[in-house]
Write an enzyme that holds these catalytic residues in place. Structure first.
Site, PDB file in Angstrom:
ATOM      1  N   ASP A  55      11.653  -6.881   6.440  1.00 39.89           N
ATOM      2  CA  ASP A  55      11.084  -5.990   5.416  1.00 39.89           C
ATOM      3  C   ASP A  55      10.833  -4.596   5.989  1.00 39.89           C
ATOM      4  OD1 ASP A  55       9.155  -7.829   6.758  1.00 39.89           O
ATOM      5  OD2 ASP A  55       7.684  -6.425   5.965  1.00 39.89           O
ATOM      6  N   ASN A  56      10.927  -4.450   7.308  1.00 37.08           N
ATOM      7  CA  ASN A  56      10.770  -3.136   7.929  1.00 37.08           C
ATOM      8  C   ASN A  56      12.111  -2.575   8.403  1.00 37.08           C
ATOM      9  OD1 ASN A  56       8.015  -3.179   7.501  1.00 37.08           O
ATOM     10  ND2 ASN A  56       7.552  -4.046   9.516  1.00 37.08           N
ATOM     11  N   ARG A 113      14.928  -1.543   1.666  1.00 33.88           N
ATOM     12  CA  ARG A 113      14.857  -2.342   2.894  1.00 33.88           C
ATOM     13  C   ARG A 113      15.765  -3.559   2.767  1.00 33.88           C
ATOM     14  NH1 ARG A 113       9.180  -1.389   4.376  1.00 33.88           N
ATOM     15  NH2 ARG A 113       8.527   0.363   3.100  1.00 33.88           N
ATOM     16  N   ASP A 162      -6.326  -4.324   0.708  1.00 32.83           N
ATOM     17  CA  ASP A 162      -6.930  -3.300  -0.158  1.00 32.83           C
ATOM     18  C   ASP A 162      -6.016  -2.140  -0.530  1.00 32.83           C
ATOM     19  OD1 ASP A 162      -6.767  -2.040   2.251  1.00 32.83           O
ATOM     20  OD2 ASP A 162      -8.923  -1.757   2.533  1.00 32.83           O
ATOM     21  N   GLY A 163      -4.817  -2.104   0.054  1.00 36.25           N
ATOM     22  CA  GLY A 163      -3.896  -1.015  -0.288  1.00 36.25           C
ATOM     23  C   GLY A 163      -4.284   0.335   0.305  1.00 36.25           C
ATOM     24  N   ARG A 185       4.950  10.238   2.144  1.00 29.83           N
ATOM     25  CA  ARG A 185       6.134  10.217   2.995  1.00 29.83           C
ATOM     26  C   ARG A 185       7.379  10.272   2.126  1.00 29.83           C
ATOM     27  NH1 ARG A 185       5.957   3.996   5.475  1.00 29.83           N
ATOM     28  NH2 ARG A 185       6.229   2.944   3.480  1.00 29.83           N
ATOM     29  N   ARG A 205       0.826  -1.224   0.000  1.00 28.00           N
ATOM     30  CA  ARG A 205       0.000   0.000   0.000  1.00 28.00           C
ATOM     31  C   ARG A 205       0.844   1.251   0.000  1.00 28.00           C
ATOM     32  NH1 ARG A 205      -2.374   0.605   5.874  1.00 28.00           N
ATOM     33  NH2 ARG A 205      -0.662  -0.336   6.971  1.00 28.00           N
ATOM     34  N   LYS A 229       1.213   6.506   0.992  1.00 24.67           N
ATOM     35  CA  LYS A 229       0.816   5.300   1.719  1.00 24.67           C
ATOM     36  C   LYS A 229      -0.702   5.341   1.808  1.00 24.67           C
ATOM     37  CE  LYS A 229       1.967   2.615   5.821  1.00 24.67           C
ATOM     38  NZ  LYS A 229       2.845   2.537   6.988  1.00 24.67           N
TER      39      LYS A 229
HETATM   40  P1  AMP Z   1       3.737  -4.231   7.649  1.00 28.27           P
HETATM   41  O1  AMP Z   1       3.445  -5.203   8.735  1.00 28.27           O
HETATM   42  O2  AMP Z   1       2.926  -2.961   7.728  1.00 28.27           O
HETATM   43  O3  AMP Z   1       5.180  -3.961   7.468  1.00 28.27           O
HETATM   44  O4  AMP Z   1       3.205  -4.919   6.304  1.00 28.27           O
HETATM   45  C1  AMP Z   1       3.669  -6.145   5.820  1.00 28.27           C
HETATM   46  C2  AMP Z   1       3.263  -6.304   4.376  1.00 28.27           C
HETATM   47  O5  AMP Z   1       1.832  -6.232   4.242  1.00 28.27           O
HETATM   48  C3  AMP Z   1       3.833  -5.248   3.454  1.00 28.27           C
HETATM   49  O6  AMP Z   1       4.195  -5.866   2.253  1.00 28.27           O
HETATM   50  C4  AMP Z   1       2.678  -4.287   3.280  1.00 28.27           C
HETATM   51  O7  AMP Z   1       2.762  -3.580   2.079  1.00 28.27           O
HETATM   52  C5  AMP Z   1       1.459  -5.209   3.312  1.00 28.27           C
HETATM   53  N1  AMP Z   1       0.249  -4.525   3.769  1.00 28.27           N
HETATM   54  C6  AMP Z   1      -0.060  -4.129   5.026  1.00 28.27           C
HETATM   55  N2  AMP Z   1      -1.277  -3.532   5.061  1.00 28.27           N
HETATM   56  C7  AMP Z   1      -1.753  -3.538   3.801  1.00 28.27           C
HETATM   57  C8  AMP Z   1      -2.964  -3.062   3.173  1.00 28.27           C
HETATM   58  N3  AMP Z   1      -3.940  -2.445   3.834  1.00 28.27           N
HETATM   59  N4  AMP Z   1      -3.095  -3.254   1.846  1.00 28.27           N
HETATM   60  C9  AMP Z   1      -2.123  -3.855   1.144  1.00 28.27           C
HETATM   61  N5  AMP Z   1      -0.988  -4.331   1.649  1.00 28.27           N
HETATM   62  C10 AMP Z   1      -0.789  -4.185   2.959  1.00 28.27           C
HETATM   63 MG    MG Z   2       6.152  -2.840   6.358  1.00 30.40          MG
END
Ligand code: AMP
Ligand code: MG
Length: 514
Positions: free
Chosen positions: A269-270, A199, A134-135, A192, A102, A122
Site C-alpha cells: 500500500d506504500n 498505489r 483519528d486521521g 502534498r 488520514r 495529510k
Molecule cells: P502507513 O503505515 O502510514 O502506510 O499506514 C497504513 C494505514 O494506516 C493506511 O491506510 C493509513 O491511512 C492508516 N493510518 C495511519 N495512521 C493513521 C491515523 N493517524 N489515522 C487514520 N489512519 C491512519
Molecule cells: Mg501508507
C-alpha cells in the site's frame, strides 16, 4: 491561488460511496468515498512551497481563502473532498482493505502545459478508512515528510511533493513508543502533491473483490493519464503497463541506493503505481553504511525492510501487483518473465549507478566485484556512506590518507582495518587509472551523482525539537540546504552523526507512530 481550477476526476470516473457517511467501514466495489475535512479553525500556516504551487498551476498565495484551503480550515464550494480505498500486503501478510485513513483528496489541477497534479491533505481528519485511528498527524512526523519529500525531489529522486505545512491548532495524543506512555503532541496538517497517488494496493483491492470491470476501468485510467506512451488499442497494453511499472520501480530502487535512502515500510500500500517515493514514515538516510539497517522499530525483529533488502522487496511487491492485474492479463508466462527480468534489470542499472558514484566513465570487467568489495569495506569499517564519496572525490596524490578520511568512520580502526582501508583506496586508484576520462571529468561525474547534503535523521530530530519550542531557524536553514544537495552551503551539515545520537530513538530508529 487558482482554487477554481481544482476538479475531482475520481468523482466523474469511478464508482464511489457518496453517502457522506463518516463511519469507518468496508466500502466494497467502491474506489472512493466522499468525506469531509476537520475544519481546523485555529490552524496556522508554517510553510508554503510557492515554486511548486506555481509549477502545478495553482499560482501564488493570495487572499485568506487560500490559507484556509491549505490549513484545511474552510473550502470553496467547487472542492468536493474524498478518500480512496486500497488494500495491501503489510510485512508480507494480506491486510485487506486499508485506504486513505488520514489523507483526504482536494482533487486535481492541470497546469498550462497539460500536466496533471493531485492534491491531498495529510492529517485533516478521519475518513471511512481510518480504522479506529483519528486521521490526524503530529507535528513531528509532518515536519519529517514535509522536508524529506522535497529533499528527495531536489536530489532527483522520483517522489510525492510538499505544498504546505500548518499547525492544526490541536493537541493530539500519541503513544510514541507504544509502551503505555501516551502524551499530548502538537498536531499538524500538510498538503502534498503527486501526478497520482495510485498505489499497488488500489489494484489489489479491486482484484481481491473480483471487481474486474472496475479494475479494468482503473487500469485504463492509469494508462490514459500516466502512461500515455502505451496505445489504448494495444492488445498487450496491460502487460505493457506492468512492465513499465516494474521498470520505474527498479529505477526508484537504484535511486534509493544511490543516495542511501531507507523507506522503512515498503508494504504494497506504500508502493506507488508511478514509481514515486510515497508515504514518508520511519524512513532514514544511511549514516554508516549498513545493508541490514532498518530505521523502523516495528521492523526490527525480521529486518524485512532493511536497506539492502529494498530491491528484493520491491520485486516481491511487484509479484502482488502481478497477481492483482492477472484477471486483465491472463498470461502467467509474460508476468513471470517481467518479474524474473526485474533482478537483472535492477543490477544492471545499479552497477551503472555505482560506476557514476565512483567516477568511472564505463563499466569494465571486474567492476561488479569491485563494488561488492566496496560494500564490504564500507560495512566492515562503519563508514559514512555520503561522506565517503565526497572525500574520495577530493582525495589527491600526496595527501595523507589517514588525515583526509579520519572523520568518516563510526568506530576506531584497528591496524588491520586501517590496512584494509588503504588497500581498498589503492585498488580504487588503480581502477580509476583505467578511465578514459580525465580526473577532472571523473570528479564532475562524482559531484553530480553523490550528494554533499543529505537530510540526516538527527538533523530532523533537532529541527523538530526546535520547532516544538517555537524556533524556526534550523527548519529554514535545512530548507536551503536540501534545495542544493550537490553543493556544500553549510559545512556544519557535512559531518557524520554526532555520537550523542547513536541509538537515540527518533534519530537512528523511529516508531511508526505519527
Ligand atoms: P502507513 O503505515 O502510514 O502506510 O499506514 C497504513 C494505514 O494506516 C493506511 O491506510 C493509513 O491511512 C492508516 N493510518 C495511519 N495512521 C493513521 C491515523 N493517524 N489515522 C487514520 N489512519 C491512519
Ligand atoms: Mg501508507
Amino acid at each position: 491561488m487558482n482554487l477554481d481550477l481544482i476538479h475531482q476526476p475520481y468523482l466523474e470516473n469511478f464508482p464511489g460511496d457518496q453517502s457522506g457517511d463518516k463511519q469507518q467501514r468496508q466500502t466494497p466495489k467502491m474506489v472512493f468515498s466522499t468525506t469531509e475535512i476537520m475544519g481546523f479553525d485555529q490552524a496556522e500556516l508554517i510553510s508554503f512551497n510557492e515554486n511548486l504551487a506555481v509549477e502545478i498551476g495553482l499560482g501564488k498565495l493570495g487572499n485568506s481563502q487560500d490559507e484556509d484551503f491549505l490549513n484545511a480550515s474552510k473550502l470553496p464550494d467547487n472542492i468536493k473532498t474524498y478518500a480512496t480505498a486500497y488494500a495491501g500486503h503489510q510485512f508480507g501478510n494480506w491486510a485487506g482493505q486499508l485506504g486513505d485513513g488520514r489523507a483526504i483528496f482536494a482533487g486535481e489541477i492541470t497546469n498550462e502545459h497539460g500536466k496533471k497534479t493531485e492534491l491531498q491533505w495529510k492529517g485533516a481528519g478521519a475518513t471511512p478508512y481510518s480504522r479506529h485511528a483519528d486521521g490526524r498527524a503530529v507535528l513531528r512526523s509532518s515536519i519529517r515528510e514535509y522536508l524529506m519529500s522535497e529533499a528527495m525531489h531536489h536530489l532527483g529522486v522520483p517522489t510525492t511533493r510538499s505544498l504546505s505545512l500548518s499547525f492544526s491548532g490541536e493537541d493530539i495524543v500519541r503513544d510514541m513508543m507504544y509502551d503505555g506512555n501516551p502524551q499530548y503532541e502538537k498536531g499538524a496538517v500538510m498538503m502534498r502533491t503527486a501526478e497520482s497517488f495510485l498505489r499497488f494496493g488500489h489494484f489489489e483491492l479491486l482484484s481481491a473483490q473480483q471487481e474486474t470491470e472496475t479494475l479494468k476501468k482503473l487500469t485504463d485510467f492509469t494508462i490514459t493519464n500516466y502512461y500515455a506512451e502505451i496505445s489504448e488499442n494495444d492488445p498487450q497494453k496491460y502487460a505493457e503497463l506492468f512492465q513499465k511499472i516494474a521498470n520505474r520501480t527498479a529505477d526508484l530502487m537504484v535511486e534509493w541506493y544511490r543516495v542511501g535512502f531507507v523507506h522503512g515500510v515498503m508494504n504494497t500500500d506504500n508502493m506507488s503505481a508511478l514509481g514515486l517515493t510515497i508515504d514518508y514514515g520511519p524512513f532514514s538516510f544511511l549514516d554508516e553504511y549498513d545493508l541490514s539497517f532498518t530505521p523502523n522499530t516495528t521492523d526490527l525483529p525480521g529486518r524485512r525492510y532493511a536497506f539492502g533488502s529494498q530491491a528484493k522487496i520491491a520485486q516481491w511487491n511487484l509479484w502482488q501487483l502481478a497477481n492483482a492485474l492477472f484477471p486483465l492479463i491472463k498470461d502467467e508466462k509474460i508476468l513471470e518473465k517481467i518479474l524474473n527480468d526485474f533482478t537483472e534489470n535492477f543490477w544492471q542499472k545499479h552497477d551503472l549507478m555505482m560506476a557514476d558514484k565512483f567516477g568511472f566513465n564505463e563499466l569494465l570487467e571486474g567492476d561488479g566485484e569491485f563494488f561488492t568489495n566496496a560494500q564490504k569495506v564500507m560495512e566492515d569499517l562503519k563508514i559514512d556512506y555520503t561522506l565517503f564519496f565526497n572525500k574520495l572525490e577530493r582525495f589527491e596524490n600526496g595527501m595523507n590518507l589517514k588525515d583526509h578520511f579520519q572523520d568518516i568512520f563510526y568506530h576506531f580502526l584497528s591496524e588491520e582495518e586501517s590496512l584494509q582501508f588503504s588497500e581498498f583506496i589503492n585498488l580504487y586508484f588503480n581502477r580509476l587509472a583505467k578511465n578514459e576520462i580525465s580526473r577532472a571529468e571523473s570528479n564532475a561525474l562524482m559531484a553530480k551523482t553523490n550528494p554533499k547534503f543529505i537530510l540526516r535523521n538527527y538533523l530532523l530530530f533537532e529541527c523538530i525539537q526546535e520547532m516544538n519550542e517555537g524556533k524556526k531557524d534550523l527548519f529554514l536553514k535545512l530548507q536551503k540546504a536540501l534545495e542544493n544537495p550537490y553543493e556544500e552551503l553549510f559545512p556544519e551539515f557535512s559531518k557524520k552523526r554526532p555520537a550523542l545520537y547513536n541509538g537515540q530513538v527518533g534519530c537512528s530508529t523511529l516508531s511508526c507512530s505519527s
